[in-house]
Write a protein that holds these residues in place. Structure first.
Motif, mmCIF file in Angstrom:
data_model
loop_
_atom_site.group_PDB
_atom_site.id
_atom_site.type_symbol
_atom_site.label_atom_id
_atom_site.label_comp_id
_atom_site.label_asym_id
_atom_site.label_seq_id
_atom_site.Cartn_x
_atom_site.Cartn_y
_atom_site.Cartn_z
ATOM 1 N N ALA A 1 0.829 -1.214 0.000
ATOM 2 C CA ALA A 1 0.000 0.000 0.000
ATOM 3 C C ALA A 1 0.857 1.255 0.000
ATOM 4 O O ALA A 1 0.588 2.219 -0.731
ATOM 5 C CB ALA A 1 -0.934 -0.003 1.210
ATOM 6 N N SER A 2 1.896 1.254 0.818
ATOM 7 C CA SER A 2 2.806 2.399 0.865
ATOM 8 C C SER A 2 3.507 2.597 -0.466
ATOM 9 O O SER A 2 3.596 3.721 -0.983
ATOM 10 C CB SER A 2 3.832 2.185 1.979
ATOM 11 O OG SER A 2 4.804 3.203 1.985
ATOM 12 N N TYR A 3 3.974 1.514 -1.046
ATOM 13 C CA TYR A 3 4.702 1.590 -2.321
ATOM 14 C C TYR A 3 3.804 2.122 -3.438
ATOM 15 O O TYR A 3 4.180 3.027 -4.184
ATOM 16 C CB TYR A 3 5.234 0.210 -2.682
ATOM 17 C CG TYR A 3 6.125 0.198 -3.900
ATOM 18 C CD1 TYR A 3 7.466 0.553 -3.804
ATOM 19 C CD2 TYR A 3 5.624 -0.159 -5.143
ATOM 20 C CE1 TYR A 3 8.291 0.545 -4.920
ATOM 21 C CE2 TYR A 3 6.435 -0.172 -6.266
ATOM 22 C CZ TYR A 3 7.768 0.187 -6.148
ATOM 23 O OH TYR A 3 8.577 0.184 -7.251
ATOM 24 N N ILE A 4 2.592 1.586 -3.547
ATOM 25 C CA ILE A 4 1.674 1.982 -4.619
ATOM 26 C C ILE A 4 1.252 3.434 -4.467
ATOM 27 O O ILE A 4 1.189 4.189 -5.444
ATOM 28 C CB ILE A 4 0.445 1.058 -4.630
ATOM 29 C CG1 ILE A 4 0.859 -0.356 -5.054
ATOM 30 C CG2 ILE A 4 -0.624 1.589 -5.577
ATOM 31 C CD1 ILE A 4 -0.255 -1.383 -4.940
ATOM 32 N N SER A 5 0.943 3.855 -3.247
ATOM 33 C CA SER A 5 0.464 5.232 -3.029
ATOM 34 C C SER A 5 1.490 6.259 -3.472
ATOM 35 O O SER A 5 1.148 7.285 -4.074
ATOM 36 C CB SER A 5 0.114 5.435 -1.550
ATOM 37 O OG SER A 5 -0.936 4.580 -1.158
ATOM 38 N N ILE A 6 2.745 6.008 -3.177
ATOM 39 C CA ILE A 6 3.800 6.958 -3.557
ATOM 40 C C ILE A 6 4.073 6.887 -5.058
ATOM 41 O O ILE A 6 4.209 7.913 -5.730
ATOM 42 C CB ILE A 6 5.077 6.678 -2.747
ATOM 43 C CG1 ILE A 6 4.810 6.893 -1.256
ATOM 44 C CG2 ILE A 6 6.220 7.583 -3.214
ATOM 45 C CD1 ILE A 6 5.928 6.405 -0.358
ATOM 46 N N ARG A 7 4.144 5.683 -5.595
ATOM 47 C CA ARG A 7 4.402 5.530 -7.016
ATOM 48 C C ARG A 7 3.281 6.116 -7.858
ATOM 49 O O ARG A 7 3.498 6.522 -9.009
ATOM 50 C CB ARG A 7 4.575 4.050 -7.367
ATOM 51 C CG ARG A 7 5.916 3.444 -6.971
ATOM 52 C CD ARG A 7 7.087 4.038 -7.748
ATOM 53 N NE ARG A 7 6.859 4.050 -9.186
ATOM 54 C CZ ARG A 7 7.084 3.021 -9.990
ATOM 55 N NH1 ARG A 7 7.545 1.886 -9.487
ATOM 56 N NH2 ARG A 7 6.865 3.139 -11.278
ATOM 57 N N ALA A 8 2.065 6.166 -7.346
ATOM 58 C CA ALA A 8 0.942 6.733 -8.091
ATOM 59 C C ALA A 8 1.189 8.194 -8.438
ATOM 60 O O ALA A 8 0.841 8.666 -9.521
ATOM 61 C CB ALA A 8 -0.358 6.588 -7.290
ATOM 62 N N VAL A 9 1.799 8.928 -7.514
ATOM 63 C CA VAL A 9 2.129 10.336 -7.772
ATOM 64 C C VAL A 9 3.156 10.430 -8.902
ATOM 65 O O VAL A 9 3.062 11.278 -9.799
ATOM 66 C CB VAL A 9 2.654 11.016 -6.497
ATOM 67 C CG1 VAL A 9 3.065 12.452 -6.781
ATOM 68 C CG2 VAL A 9 1.594 10.964 -5.400
ATOM 69 N N GLY A 10 4.136 9.540 -8.869
ATOM 70 C CA GLY A 10 5.127 9.527 -9.934
ATOM 71 C C GLY A 10 4.550 9.102 -11.262
ATOM 72 O O GLY A 10 5.079 9.464 -12.324
ATOM 73 N N GLY A 11 3.455 8.326 -11.246
ATOM 74 C CA GLY A 11 2.838 7.876 -12.490
ATOM 75 C C GLY A 11 2.379 9.024 -13.377
ATOM 76 O O GLY A 11 2.402 8.916 -14.609
ATOM 77 N N ILE A 12 1.956 10.124 -12.770
ATOM 78 C CA ILE A 12 1.555 11.304 -13.556
ATOM 79 C C ILE A 12 2.758 11.857 -14.303
ATOM 80 O O ILE A 12 2.689 12.186 -15.491
ATOM 81 C CB ILE A 12 0.944 12.385 -12.633
ATOM 82 C CG1 ILE A 12 -0.196 11.798 -11.804
ATOM 83 C CG2 ILE A 12 0.458 13.578 -13.462
ATOM 84 C CD1 ILE A 12 -0.666 12.719 -10.688
ATOM 85 N N GLY A 13 3.880 11.970 -13.615
ATOM 86 C CA GLY A 13 5.102 12.444 -14.256
ATOM 87 C C GLY A 13 5.565 11.506 -15.349
ATOM 88 O O GLY A 13 6.047 11.939 -16.402
#
Length: 478
Positions: free
Chosen positions: A162-174
């Protein structure tokens, strides 16, 4: 007031000017032939492809670096990164895939000599894809806990994933924006600029990941969350640097790359081409994520072994992705110039290059499996599970490479809808049922499940090759 992206009616009114431009392009090609460089030949494909291959390998190595470093924390942490990364990518691959449609428009306009129309497609892609990716990221962050409660195989893995996905989601926009900006450069035949930017982003990910995962370099020790943070920062850095290069005066004058207002007509055309690409990525990844969910239920060691296998596969098939991007550019440019012979020659040359590189990777998988797996873990159980997987991987990545390159050629011609439908049918009608039947129902385990995946890739690649050779792509209008 007109914009660089008008309706097809306006384009028809410029047919005489376009014809003159195409004639000039073809004349340049004939001059190039006399100089000894064959349009669509192995040399042209190689020169364009190798920077893309290096760029793709560098970008993919972000995930490999995460896995290698996190693997030192334990099998559960490594499984969380693998499991979380797959589901995060399942959500965002549709936007990234649709964004690659920008490259087809840019390449075909460039091939037709309509340089002033190239830059505008980049901004139309950004205006339509960035808001959609932002909404997806927000929904993923909000609903990640109930999602993992259903999907995650163990309670120990859930909070880490959950922690990994939540943070990576922000990077997904970039990542989505970086894909759009890189698509412009590759569409005009500049594969070096995305390479240099990707290398910079990868270096930042390596240093920042090392510091945040282990608490080094004066940074806090965040473990799995640190790996995700480093990658997200690197993805946004990549997008920022690419857009700064995009709006430089030299490019702006030739390709009209300054920001323009949204154009709904152009965005609809882009979505008609790009959505099938994004859709096929989502459906394939969803089936793959479901497959890995089945694998994860075999135990954390099986999931860890699969994550190592996927990391190694990603480093191998990224070569094919690079060649596929290069052949997409060349086929797009030659289709724009109505030079069917050179487009077909580009495809044949790309397949030859693929056979050489993927064949070398297959030999490596067979010759030194323990050394490759040992990069990620020293666990005897994971090593035992991983060895036979690399034997399967030797064939898997070879079949997959030919399919990826063929898909790139079809995409450059704008042929995306029929391949999308076929991928959908095979992913859900063959891949998932076959992997379940071999791996779980027949109790063949991890290796048998992956053999099912290899059979699926072989069937898909056979269809894509037949599709290109049929010549249907020559009749596509984007």
């Amino acid at each position: 007031m007109t914009t660089p992206l008008e309706s097809p009616v306006r384009e028809q009114s410029q047919s005489e000017a376009t014809a003159r431009q195409v004639g000039a392009v073809l004349q340049d090609q004939r001059s190039t032939d006399r100089a000894g460089r064959v349009p669509g030949g192995l040399r042209e494909v190689s020169v364009l492809a190798f920077p893309v291959i290096l760029s793709q390998l560098s970008m993919t190595s972000m995930g490999v670096v995460d896995s290698a470093m996190v693997g030192q924390l334990g099998a559960t942490e490594l499984a969380a990164v693998g499991f979380g990364g797959v589901w995060m990518w399942t959500v965002f691959c549709g936007f990234v895939g649709a964004s690659t449609g920008v490259q087809t428009f840019v390449a075909q306009h460039h091939g037709a000599g309509e340089f002033e129309k190239c830059g505008a497609w980049t901004w139309q892609g950004a205006w339509v894809m960035a808001p959609l990716a932002t909404i997806a990221a927000a929904l993923l962050i909000v609903f990640i806990d109930p999602l993992l409660a259903v999907l995650a195989p163990s309670k120990e893995l859930q909070p880490l994933a959950a922690s990994y996905i939540s943070i990576r989601a922000v990077g997904g926009i970039g990542l989505c924006l970086a894909t759009i900006f890189a698509a412009f450069f590759r569409g005009i035949g500049d594969t070096r600029t995305p390479l240099y930017v990707t290398l910079l982003a990868n270096a930042v990910n390596l240093v920042l990941g090392y510091g945040l995962i282990f608490g080094r370099l004066g940074l806090p020790e965040w473990g799995v969350a640190g790996a995700a943070t480093a990658t997200a920062v690197a993805e946004w850095l990549q997008a920022s640097v690419l857009v700064s290069f995009l709006v430089r005066k030299k490019l702006s004058v030739r390709y009209a790359t300054r920001p323009i207002r949204p154009d709904t007509s152009a965005q609809r055309r882009l979505l008609r081409l790009g959505l099938p690409i994004g859709g096929q990525w989502v459906l394939e990844m969803a089936s793959f994520a479901l497959f890995l969910t089945m694998v994860a239920r075999l135990g954390d060691a099986s999931m860890a072994a699969s994550q190592i296998f996927i990391s190694l596969l990603s480093m191998s098939f990224m070569q094919a992705v690079g060649i596929g991007i290069a052949v997409s550019t060349l086929v797009g440019q030659y289709v724009g110039a109505r030079d069917w012979v050179s487009a077909g020659r580009s495809f044949a040359s790309a397949q030859k290059l693929t056979a050489i590189l993927s064949g070398a990777v297959a030999l490596l998988f067979v010759a030194v499996p323990d050394r490759l797996i040992g990069i990620f873990t020293t666990s005897p159980e994971v090593l035992a599970l991983g060895r036979p997987l690399l034997l399967v991987g030797a064939a898997y990545q070879l079949f997959d490479a030919f399919g990826i390159v063929t898909d790139g050629a079809l995409r450059g011609a704008g042929d995306t809808r029929v391949p999308f439908l076929v991928r959908f049918c095979l992913a859900w009608g063959l891949f998932v049922p076959l992997a379940w039947w071999l791996g779980i129902h027949l109790e063949g385990g991890l290796t048998a499940a992956w053999i099912g995946g290899a059979i699926y890739v072989l069937v898909l690649t056979s269809y894509l090759l037949a599709r290109f050779r049929s010549g249907a792509w020559q009749r596509i209008q984007i």
